[in-house]
Design a protein around this motif. Structure first.
Motif, PDB file in Angstrom:
ATOM      1  N   MET A   1      -7.347  14.729 -16.792  1.00  0.00           N
ATOM      2  CA  MET A   1      -6.797  13.678 -17.654  1.00  0.00           C
ATOM      3  C   MET A   1      -5.440  14.150 -18.179  1.00  0.00           C
ATOM      4  SD  MET A   1      -8.841  11.574 -20.627  1.00  0.00           S
ATOM      5  CE  MET A   1     -10.434  12.245 -20.302  1.00  0.00           C
ATOM      6  N   ASN A   2      -4.470  13.272 -18.127  1.00  0.00           N
ATOM      7  CA  ASN A   2      -3.152  13.683 -18.600  1.00  0.00           C
ATOM      8  C   ASN A   2      -3.024  13.520 -20.115  1.00  0.00           C
ATOM      9  OD1 ASN A   2      -2.916  10.983 -18.837  1.00  0.00           O
ATOM     10  ND2 ASN A   2      -1.352  10.711 -17.267  1.00  0.00           N
ATOM     11  N   THR A   3      -1.917  13.951 -20.649  1.00  0.00           N
ATOM     12  CA  THR A   3      -1.737  14.001 -22.104  1.00  0.00           C
ATOM     13  C   THR A   3      -1.741  12.617 -22.736  1.00  0.00           C
ATOM     14  OG1 THR A   3      -0.390  15.972 -21.767  1.00  0.00           O
ATOM     15  CG2 THR A   3      -0.267  14.937 -23.915  1.00  0.00           C
ATOM     16  N   SER A   4      -1.067  11.665 -22.121  1.00  0.00           N
ATOM     17  CA  SER A   4      -0.995  10.329 -22.720  1.00  0.00           C
ATOM     18  C   SER A   4      -2.372   9.656 -22.753  1.00  0.00           C
ATOM     19  CB  SER A   4       0.009   9.459 -21.977  1.00  0.00           C
ATOM     20  OG  SER A   4      -0.387   9.281 -20.638  1.00  0.00           O
ATOM     21  N   ALA A   5      -3.170   9.877 -21.722  1.00  0.00           N
ATOM     22  CA  ALA A   5      -4.521   9.307 -21.709  1.00  0.00           C
ATOM     23  C   ALA A   5      -5.376   9.943 -22.800  1.00  0.00           C
ATOM     24  CB  ALA A   5      -5.165   9.519 -20.346  1.00  0.00           C
ATOM     25  N   LEU A   6      -5.227  11.230 -22.999  1.00  0.00           N
ATOM     26  CA  LEU A   6      -5.976  11.934 -24.041  1.00  0.00           C
ATOM     27  C   LEU A   6      -5.588  11.434 -25.425  1.00  0.00           C
ATOM     28  CD1 LEU A   6      -8.070  14.134 -23.683  1.00  0.00           C
ATOM     29  CD2 LEU A   6      -6.303  15.819 -24.192  1.00  0.00           C
ATOM     30  N   ILE A   7      -4.297  11.255 -25.650  1.00  0.00           N
ATOM     31  CA  ILE A   7      -3.815  10.758 -26.949  1.00  0.00           C
ATOM     32  C   ILE A   7      -4.327   9.345 -27.202  1.00  0.00           C
ATOM     33  CG2 ILE A   7      -1.741  10.044 -28.205  1.00  0.00           C
ATOM     34  CD1 ILE A   7      -0.333  12.464 -26.921  1.00  0.00           C
ATOM     35  N   MET A   8      -4.286   8.484 -26.188  1.00  0.00           N
ATOM     36  CA  MET A   8      -4.776   7.117 -26.348  1.00  0.00           C
ATOM     37  C   MET A   8      -6.285   7.104 -26.608  1.00  0.00           C
ATOM     38  SD  MET A   8      -2.451   4.883 -26.383  1.00  0.00           S
ATOM     39  CE  MET A   8      -3.417   3.418 -26.151  1.00  0.00           C
ATOM     40  N   MET A   9      -7.039   7.989 -25.949  1.00  0.00           N
ATOM     41  CA  MET A   9      -8.478   8.057 -26.158  1.00  0.00           C
ATOM     42  C   MET A   9      -8.787   8.493 -27.587  1.00  0.00           C
ATOM     43  SD  MET A   9     -11.362  10.218 -24.086  1.00  0.00           S
ATOM     44  CE  MET A   9     -10.955  11.768 -24.866  1.00  0.00           C
ATOM     45  N   ILE A  10      -8.105   9.511 -28.066  1.00  0.00           N
ATOM     46  CA  ILE A  10      -8.320   9.994 -29.436  1.00  0.00           C
ATOM     47  C   ILE A  10      -7.944   8.911 -30.436  1.00  0.00           C
ATOM     48  CG2 ILE A  10      -7.506  11.654 -31.151  1.00  0.00           C
ATOM     49  CD1 ILE A  10      -7.307  13.686 -28.836  1.00  0.00           C
ATOM     50  N   PHE A  11      -6.832   8.231 -30.206  1.00  0.00           N
ATOM     51  CA  PHE A  11      -6.399   7.149 -31.098  1.00  0.00           C
ATOM     52  C   PHE A  11      -7.439   6.027 -31.136  1.00  0.00           C
ATOM     53  CE2 PHE A  11      -4.099   3.129 -31.720  1.00  0.00           C
ATOM     54  CZ  PHE A  11      -3.591   3.363 -32.982  1.00  0.00           C
ATOM     55  N   SER A  12      -7.975   5.670 -29.991  1.00  0.00           N
ATOM     56  CA  SER A  12      -8.981   4.605 -29.932  1.00  0.00           C
ATOM     57  C   SER A  12     -10.257   4.999 -30.659  1.00  0.00           C
ATOM     58  CB  SER A  12      -9.315   4.278 -28.473  1.00  0.00           C
ATOM     59  OG  SER A  12      -8.157   3.879 -27.789  1.00  0.00           O
ATOM     60  N   ILE A  13     -10.692   6.236 -30.480  1.00  0.00           N
ATOM     61  CA  ILE A  13     -11.908   6.704 -31.140  1.00  0.00           C
ATOM     62  C   ILE A  13     -11.713   6.704 -32.650  1.00  0.00           C
ATOM     63  CG2 ILE A  13     -13.354   8.750 -31.488  1.00  0.00           C
ATOM     64  CD1 ILE A  13     -12.980   9.312 -28.473  1.00  0.00           C
ATOM     65  N   VAL A  14     -10.575   7.204 -33.109  1.00  0.00           N
ATOM     66  CA  VAL A  14     -10.296   7.239 -34.553  1.00  0.00           C
ATOM     67  C   VAL A  14     -10.236   5.831 -35.114  1.00  0.00           C
ATOM     68  CG1 VAL A  14      -8.502   7.797 -36.249  1.00  0.00           C
ATOM     69  CG2 VAL A  14      -9.176   9.483 -34.544  1.00  0.00           C
TER      70      VAL A  14
END
Length: 36
Positions: A1-14
Motif C-alpha cells: 500500500m502506498n503512502t497516500s492510500a494509507l493516509i486516506m485509510m487513516i483519515f477515513s477511520i478517524v
C-alpha cells in the motif's frame, strides 16, 4: 500500500469512529424523551 492510500485509510477511520464517538457523547448528554 502506498503512502497516500494509507493516509486516506487513516483519515477515513478517524472520521468514522470520531463521528460515532461524538454521536454517543451527544446522546448521553441529551437523551431522547420517550413519547407518550
Amino acid at each position: 500500500m502506498n503512502t497516500s492510500a494509507l493516509i486516506m485509510m487513516i483519515f477515513s477511520i478517524v472520521l468514522l469512529w470520531g463521528g460515532l464517538v461524538l454521536a454517543v457523547v451527544h446522546l448521553a448528554k441529551n437523551p431522547e424523551e420517550p413519547e407518550d
